[in-house]
Design a protein around this motif. Sequence first.
Motif, PDB file in Angstrom:
ATOM      1  N   UNK A  63      23.116  32.095 -80.596  1.00  0.00           N
ATOM      2  CA  UNK A  63      23.482  30.796 -81.154  1.00  0.00           C
ATOM      3  C   UNK A  63      22.929  30.534 -82.554  1.00  0.00           C
ATOM      4  N   UNK A  64      21.959  31.298 -82.996  1.00  0.00           N
ATOM      5  CA  UNK A  64      21.240  30.999 -84.237  1.00  0.00           C
ATOM      6  C   UNK A  64      22.121  31.009 -85.477  1.00  0.00           C
ATOM      7  N   UNK A  65      23.145  31.816 -85.516  1.00  0.00           N
ATOM      8  CA  UNK A  65      23.969  31.907 -86.703  1.00  0.00           C
ATOM      9  C   UNK A  65      25.072  30.871 -86.780  1.00  0.00           C
ATOM     10  N   UNK A  66      25.169  30.054 -85.795  1.00  0.00           N
ATOM     11  CA  UNK A  66      26.242  29.052 -85.739  1.00  0.00           C
ATOM     12  C   UNK A  66      25.800  27.735 -86.381  1.00  0.00           C
ATOM     13  N   UNK A  67      26.767  26.918 -86.751  1.00  0.00           N
ATOM     14  CA  UNK A  67      26.416  25.655 -87.413  1.00  0.00           C
ATOM     15  C   UNK A  67      26.015  24.553 -86.437  1.00  0.00           C
ATOM     16  N   UNK A  68      25.212  24.881 -85.445  1.00  0.00           N
ATOM     17  CA  UNK A  68      24.757  23.906 -84.450  1.00  0.00           C
ATOM     18  C   UNK A  68      23.244  23.766 -84.505  1.00  0.00           C
ATOM     19  N   UNK A  69      22.671  24.004 -85.635  1.00  0.00           N
ATOM     20  CA  UNK A  69      21.219  24.072 -85.789  1.00  0.00           C
ATOM     21  C   UNK A  69      20.502  22.862 -85.193  1.00  0.00           C
ATOM     22  N   UNK A  70      21.071  21.686 -85.316  1.00  0.00           N
ATOM     23  CA  UNK A  70      20.424  20.479 -84.808  1.00  0.00           C
ATOM     24  C   UNK A  70      20.297  20.488 -83.288  1.00  0.00           C
ATOM     25  N   UNK A  71      21.174  21.195 -82.632  1.00  0.00           N
ATOM     26  CA  UNK A  71      21.203  21.207 -81.171  1.00  0.00           C
ATOM     27  C   UNK A  71      20.788  22.558 -80.594  1.00  0.00           C
ATOM     28  N   UNK A  72      20.269  23.433 -81.430  1.00  0.00           N
ATOM     29  CA  UNK A  72      19.954  24.796 -81.013  1.00  0.00           C
ATOM     30  C   UNK A  72      19.003  24.836 -79.825  1.00  0.00           C
ATOM     31  N   UNK A  73      17.931  24.083 -79.861  1.00  0.00           N
ATOM     32  CA  UNK A  73      16.949  24.117 -78.767  1.00  0.00           C
ATOM     33  C   UNK A  73      17.580  23.672 -77.450  1.00  0.00           C
ATOM     34  N   UNK A  74      18.374  22.629 -77.481  1.00  0.00           N
ATOM     35  CA  UNK A  74      19.018  22.129 -76.261  1.00  0.00           C
ATOM     36  C   UNK A  74      19.987  23.158 -75.709  1.00  0.00           C
ATOM     37  N   UNK A  75      20.802  23.733 -76.593  1.00  0.00           N
ATOM     38  CA  UNK A  75      21.784  24.716 -76.150  1.00  0.00           C
ATOM     39  C   UNK A  75      21.133  25.967 -75.591  1.00  0.00           C
ATOM     40  N   UNK A  76      20.070  26.425 -76.246  1.00  0.00           N
ATOM     41  CA  UNK A  76      19.356  27.616 -75.768  1.00  0.00           C
ATOM     42  C   UNK A  76      18.725  27.345 -74.412  1.00  0.00           C
ATOM     43  N   UNK A  77      18.099  26.200 -74.264  1.00  0.00           N
ATOM     44  CA  UNK A  77      17.455  25.883 -72.983  1.00  0.00           C
ATOM     45  C   UNK A  77      18.491  25.804 -71.861  1.00  0.00           C
TER      46      UNK A  77
END
Length: 65
Positions: free
Chosen positions: A41-55
């Motif tokens: 997910x790191x390369x996608x433009x969802x940086x603000x939600x990265x932690x939530x999506x990864x979890x």
Amino acid sequence: MAKELTDEDIIQQIVDRLQAKFPETPRADIERTARAEFDDLAGRPVRDYLAILVERSTKKRLKKS
């Protein structure tokens, strides 16, 4: 001023939370899964939600195993 979290900080926070939810799963397995999800997910433009999506995606994978 608030300290900006590094990617490593984010991963460790996720692993800490998921270790509490999955105490029977070795920490190394949780961390490996979280890192894989983070990398996906790191390369996608969802940086603000990265932690939530990864979890969420890590939790889903851990429940399946």
